[in-house]
Design an enzyme around this catalytic site. Structure first.
Site, PDB file in Angstrom:
ATOM      1  CG  HIS A 221      -0.181   0.207   2.514  1.00  0.00           C
ATOM      2  ND1 HIS A 221       0.416  -0.844   3.181  1.00  0.00           N
ATOM      3  CD2 HIS A 221       0.114   1.321   3.235  1.00  0.00           C
ATOM      4  CE1 HIS A 221       1.012  -0.390   4.268  1.00  0.00           C
ATOM      5  NE2 HIS A 221       0.850   0.919   4.328  1.00  0.00           N
TER       6      HIS A 221
ATOM      7  CB  THR B 128       8.467   1.218 -10.189  1.00  0.00           C
ATOM      8  OG1 THR B 128       9.169   1.241 -11.442  1.00  0.00           O
ATOM      9  CG2 THR B 128       9.307   1.901  -9.124  1.00  0.00           C
TER      10      THR B 128
ATOM     11  NE  ARG C  48      14.724   2.627 -17.108  1.00  0.00           N
ATOM     12  CZ  ARG C  48      13.559   3.111 -16.705  1.00  0.00           C
ATOM     13  NH1 ARG C  48      12.578   2.304 -16.410  1.00  0.00           N
ATOM     14  NH2 ARG C  48      13.367   4.402 -16.585  1.00  0.00           N
TER      15      ARG C  48
END
Length: 177
Positions: free
Chosen positions: A62, A115, A130
């Site tokens: 969260h 992410t 990445r």
């Protein structure tokens, strides 16, 4: 004898692996968990078989709701599941954000901030993380450094490593761009 068993049980209860299970993480077989950072919604985390999650890794299920609450949404709350596939390695101090799925056979370099979801069979690194290559490339590029000591005692391992220093990883210097 009883004292020894009791001490063993207490140590087991304080291990990061059992802490994760106690918090509600769904976990497969033969996992290695070294982090004690578990979110309040640990039940939203699913980990496959043979996964290694090293020290300092933080998983978030969260976040950011306080800002929305200040904008007139007093009960705002968002959540995201995290799933980690079989035979994946998460390096020290990496951050895994809500809603991220990490595939099978993935190597997450230390300090990465994940992410976005990650496909199978890749190595990722950075902030934000990445894809930097495949796990096959990682193995191919590092075979020359393989000591083959995984099942040996620490003394035998030390002797082999110190007797073959030419196999140690040695990084080149950074270059000006």
């Amino acid at each position: 004898m009883i004292l020894k068993k009791l001490i063993k049980l207490i140590l087991k209860l304080f291990s990061p692996y059992y802490h994760a299970r106690f918090c509600g993480v769904k976990m497969g077989r033969k996992c290695f968990i070294a982090t004690r950072y578990m979110p309040t919604e640990a039940y939203l985390i699913e980990i496959g078989d043979n996964v290694a999650i090293t020290d300092g890794v933080k998983m978030f299920t969260h976040g950011g709701a306080r800002v929305a609450r200040s904008k007139g949404y007093p009960n705002f709350d968002i959540f995201g599941k995290i799933s980690i596939g079989d035979w994946t390695y998460i390096g020290s101090n990496s951050l895994i954000m809500p809603g991220v799925s990490i595939g099978k056979h993935v190597l997450v370099a230390a300090g990465s901030v994940v992410t976005h979801s990650v496909p199978d069979d890749v190595c990722i690194a950075g902030n934000p993380a990445r894809i930097i290559g495949t796990t096959d490339d990682y193995v191919k590029n590092n075979l020359k450094h393989n000591y083959g000591t995984k099942s040996l005692s620490s003394d035998k391992k030390k002797n082999i490593i110190l007797s073959h220093p030419e196999k140690l990883i040695c990084k080149s210097f950074l270059k000006n761009q």
